[in-house]
Design a protein around this motif. Structure first.
Motif, PDB file in Angstrom:
ATOM      1  N   GLU A  26      47.417  32.603  43.604  1.00 22.37           N
ATOM      2  CA  GLU A  26      47.102  32.852  45.011  1.00 22.37           C
ATOM      3  C   GLU A  26      48.248  32.405  45.923  1.00 22.37           C
ATOM      4  O   GLU A  26      48.571  33.086  46.903  1.00 22.37           O
ATOM      5  CB  GLU A  26      45.823  32.116  45.418  1.00 22.37           C
ATOM      6  CG  GLU A  26      44.561  32.635  44.752  1.00 22.37           C
ATOM      7  CD  GLU A  26      44.243  31.911  43.449  1.00 22.37           C
ATOM      8  OE1 GLU A  26      45.198  31.421  42.794  1.00 22.37           O
ATOM      9  OE2 GLU A  26      43.061  31.837  43.085  1.00 22.37           O
ATOM     10  N   GLY A  29      50.998  34.915  45.790  1.00 24.63           N
ATOM     11  CA  GLY A  29      50.634  36.083  46.593  1.00 24.63           C
ATOM     12  C   GLY A  29      50.833  35.846  48.075  1.00 24.63           C
ATOM     13  O   GLY A  29      51.332  36.717  48.801  1.00 24.63           O
ATOM     14  N   ARG A  33      53.318  37.768  50.740  1.00 19.60           N
ATOM     15  CA  ARG A  33      52.881  38.303  52.037  1.00 19.60           C
ATOM     16  C   ARG A  33      53.780  37.792  53.163  1.00 19.60           C
ATOM     17  O   ARG A  33      54.184  38.552  54.047  1.00 19.60           O
ATOM     18  CB  ARG A  33      51.435  37.906  52.298  1.00 19.60           C
ATOM     19  CG  ARG A  33      50.884  38.420  53.622  1.00 19.60           C
ATOM     20  CD  ARG A  33      49.423  38.052  53.797  1.00 19.60           C
ATOM     21  NE  ARG A  33      48.897  38.619  55.024  1.00 19.60           N
ATOM     22  CZ  ARG A  33      47.629  38.511  55.411  1.00 19.60           C
ATOM     23  NH1 ARG A  33      46.761  37.850  54.650  1.00 19.60           N
ATOM     24  NH2 ARG A  33      47.216  39.046  56.549  1.00 19.60           N
ATOM     25  N   SER A  54      50.092  38.490  37.736  1.00 20.28           N
ATOM     26  CA  SER A  54      48.869  37.809  38.158  1.00 20.28           C
ATOM     27  C   SER A  54      48.104  38.675  39.147  1.00 20.28           C
ATOM     28  O   SER A  54      48.627  39.020  40.210  1.00 20.28           O
ATOM     29  CB  SER A  54      49.214  36.468  38.813  1.00 20.28           C
ATOM     30  OG  SER A  54      48.103  35.930  39.486  1.00 20.28           O
ATOM     31  N   GLU A  55      46.881  39.010  38.794  1.00 19.27           N
ATOM     32  CA  GLU A  55      46.043  39.792  39.703  1.00 19.27           C
ATOM     33  C   GLU A  55      45.657  38.966  40.926  1.00 19.27           C
ATOM     34  O   GLU A  55      45.468  39.505  42.016  1.00 19.27           O
ATOM     35  CB  GLU A  55      44.800  40.307  38.978  1.00 19.27           C
ATOM     36  CG  GLU A  55      45.090  41.466  38.028  1.00 19.27           C
ATOM     37  CD  GLU A  55      45.836  42.607  38.718  1.00 19.27           C
ATOM     38  OE1 GLU A  55      45.409  43.016  39.827  1.00 19.27           O
ATOM     39  OE2 GLU A  55      46.850  43.072  38.174  1.00 19.27           O
ATOM     40  N   LYS A  56      45.524  37.651  40.739  1.00 18.91           N
ATOM     41  CA  LYS A  56      45.218  36.792  41.879  1.00 18.91           C
ATOM     42  C   LYS A  56      46.365  36.815  42.886  1.00 18.91           C
ATOM     43  O   LYS A  56      46.150  36.804  44.100  1.00 18.91           O
ATOM     44  CB  LYS A  56      44.949  35.367  41.413  1.00 18.91           C
ATOM     45  CG  LYS A  56      43.630  35.207  40.654  1.00 18.91           C
ATOM     46  CD  LYS A  56      43.398  33.760  40.272  1.00 18.91           C
ATOM     47  CE  LYS A  56      42.056  33.595  39.538  1.00 18.91           C
ATOM     48  NZ  LYS A  56      41.823  32.181  39.149  1.00 18.91           N
ATOM     49  N   ARG A  58      48.476  39.342  43.328  1.00 16.30           N
ATOM     50  CA  ARG A  58      48.476  40.665  43.969  1.00 16.30           C
ATOM     51  C   ARG A  58      47.406  40.740  45.050  1.00 16.30           C
ATOM     52  O   ARG A  58      47.623  41.281  46.138  1.00 16.30           O
ATOM     53  CB  ARG A  58      48.266  41.763  42.927  1.00 16.30           C
ATOM     54  CG  ARG A  58      48.365  43.182  43.511  1.00 16.30           C
ATOM     55  CD  ARG A  58      48.235  44.232  42.416  1.00 16.30           C
ATOM     56  NE  ARG A  58      49.317  44.139  41.460  1.00 16.30           N
ATOM     57  CZ  ARG A  58      50.524  44.670  41.663  1.00 16.30           C
ATOM     58  NH1 ARG A  58      50.781  45.330  42.784  1.00 16.30           N
ATOM     59  NH2 ARG A  58      51.453  44.551  40.751  1.00 16.30           N
ATOM     60  N   SER A  59      46.246  40.188  44.761  1.00 12.24           N
ATOM     61  CA  SER A  59      45.158  40.218  45.738  1.00 12.24           C
ATOM     62  C   SER A  59      45.516  39.411  46.981  1.00 12.24           C
ATOM     63  O   SER A  59      45.304  39.857  48.115  1.00 12.24           O
ATOM     64  CB  SER A  59      43.879  39.675  45.106  1.00 12.24           C
ATOM     65  OG  SER A  59      42.831  39.641  46.044  1.00 12.24           O
ATOM     66  N   ALA A  60      46.080  38.225  46.785  1.00 18.38           N
ATOM     67  CA  ALA A  60      46.432  37.364  47.914  1.00 18.38           C
ATOM     68  C   ALA A  60      47.616  37.913  48.711  1.00 18.38           C
ATOM     69  O   ALA A  60      47.811  37.533  49.871  1.00 18.38           O
ATOM     70  CB  ALA A  60      46.749  35.956  47.421  1.00 18.38           C
ATOM     71  N   SER A  62      47.943  40.764  49.919  1.00 18.64           N
ATOM     72  CA  SER A  62      47.479  41.662  50.986  1.00 18.64           C
ATOM     73  C   SER A  62      48.379  42.881  51.151  1.00 18.64           C
ATOM     74  O   SER A  62      48.911  43.156  52.228  1.00 18.64           O
ATOM     75  CB  SER A  62      47.359  40.916  52.312  1.00 18.64           C
ATOM     76  OG  SER A  62      46.373  39.922  52.234  1.00 18.64           O
ATOM     77  N   LYS A  63      48.587  43.593  50.043  1.00 14.24           N
ATOM     78  CA  LYS A  63      49.334  44.860  50.001  1.00 14.24           C
ATOM     79  C   LYS A  63      50.847  44.703  50.114  1.00 14.24           C
ATOM     80  O   LYS A  63      51.560  45.690  50.335  1.00 14.24           O
ATOM     81  CB  LYS A  63      48.824  45.829  51.062  1.00 14.24           C
ATOM     82  CG  LYS A  63      47.365  46.215  50.866  1.00 14.24           C
ATOM     83  CD  LYS A  63      46.915  47.274  51.859  1.00 14.24           C
ATOM     84  CE  LYS A  63      45.458  47.665  51.605  1.00 14.24           C
ATOM     85  NZ  LYS A  63      44.987  48.680  52.560  1.00 14.24           N
ATOM     86  N   ASP A  65      52.809  44.822  47.947  1.00  8.62           N
ATOM     87  CA  ASP A  65      52.989  45.192  46.536  1.00  8.62           C
ATOM     88  C   ASP A  65      54.450  45.331  46.153  1.00  8.62           C
ATOM     89  O   ASP A  65      54.820  45.101  44.998  1.00  8.62           O
ATOM     90  CB  ASP A  65      52.241  46.500  46.234  1.00  8.62           C
ATOM     91  CG  ASP A  65      50.731  46.346  46.332  1.00  8.62           C
ATOM     92  OD1 ASP A  65      50.240  45.219  46.136  1.00  8.62           O
ATOM     93  OD2 ASP A  65      50.049  47.349  46.606  1.00  8.62           O
TER      94      ASP A  65
END
Length: 281
Positions: A26, A29, A33, A54-56, A58-60, A62-63, A65
């Protein structure tokens, strides 16, 4: 380097952000951002504790990417900075040694100058709990630290990256007040505009019996003039206010008994009305 994000230009350039032994996905991520917010794109990770990808993270992000997808993995700090010409190490603690210590604005200006000269640069950020070791700081050319509360100096890693990313973007702006957009330029109201507004208000209030008792009218008018001449109105603002007054005036004329808002449910008024639709007195 720059790309597009929707219809807007995506800024993606500048020094590499190097996270040394980051722990939570997180946090990585949120770093991504922060970087994307201020035009940085190159993220390097030295042995992230929870692995990569880490998917966490990527989620944190906020795009953000493009930052996550471009992140590079390294097994040591030495490897992560091997191709760079100049490196800063971030720390909130006083370190024994002889390295120059800079503030974020000075450090960012230096990075901008070196970037413009074609050099590859980077900024080292340490672990969430303990920061960089003395050995890792020794690998850098200079130290950058932040003006924080001495009794509470520890920054979250994403906050530290955000501060440096912000200063990096500022270093490339034409001035401190250069912003991505500005308020639309407005034409100042003339005294005639202001007098017209006041006459409009006075007429509407006079028709509704506001100036009572009559001998108080001059003082009430003086107070109203003071209120309406205090702000620096624009011509557009005068127009808006007069539109509001006209709307209220029309509604009051159509509803002489003060029935309230036109959107408010009212009981039907069965009193006789004249040919013009108004209630007969």
């Amino acid at each position: 380097m720059a790309g597009t994000h929707g219809k807007r230009e995506m800024i993606a350039e500048g020094p590499a952000v190097i996270l040394v032994h980051p722990q939570l996905g997180e946090n990585i991520g949120m770093v991504a951002r922060a970087m994307a917010n201020f035009g940085l794109a190159e993220l390097r990770l030295v042995n992230p504790r929870d692995g990569w990808p880490s998917e966490k993270a990527r989620s944190a992000a906020s795009k953000a990417d493009h930052v996550i997808d471009g992140a590079k993995l390294y097994t040591s700090t030495e490897e992560a900075i091997a191709d760079l010409n100049f490196v800063y190490a971030t720390t909130a603690r006083d370190r024994d040694g002889f390295k120059p210590v800079r503030g974020p604005a000075t450090a960012s200006a230096t990075l901008r100058t070196r970037f413009a000269a074609g050099e590859k640069t980077g900024i080292l950020f340490g672990r969430e709990k303990s920061g960089l070791t003395n050995e890792e700081v020794a690998l850098a050319d200079e130290i950058v630290t932040f003006p924080v509360n001495p009794a509470f100096a520890s920054l979250n890693i994403a906050q530290a990256v955000l501060l440096m990313s912000y200063e990096w973007m500022k270093s490339g702006m034409e001035g401190d007040e250069a912003l991505p957009f500005q308020a639309v330029e407005q034409q100042p109201a003339t005294k005639a505009d202001l007098q017209g507004l006041f006459d409009h208000v006075e007429e509407a209030l006079d028709a509704r019996g506001y100036f009572r008792p009559a001998d108080k009218k001059p003082k009430l008018i003086e107070n109203l003039r003071t209120v309406f001449t205090r702000p620096s109105f624009t011509a557009s603002e005068i127009s808006v206010l007069r539109g509001v007054i006209s709307s209220l005036d029309r509604f009051t004329r159509d509803n002489p008994r003060g029935a309230g808002s036109p959107n408010r449910a009212k009981k039907p008024n069965l009193r006789p009305r004249g040919p013009d639709g108004h209630i007969k007195e």
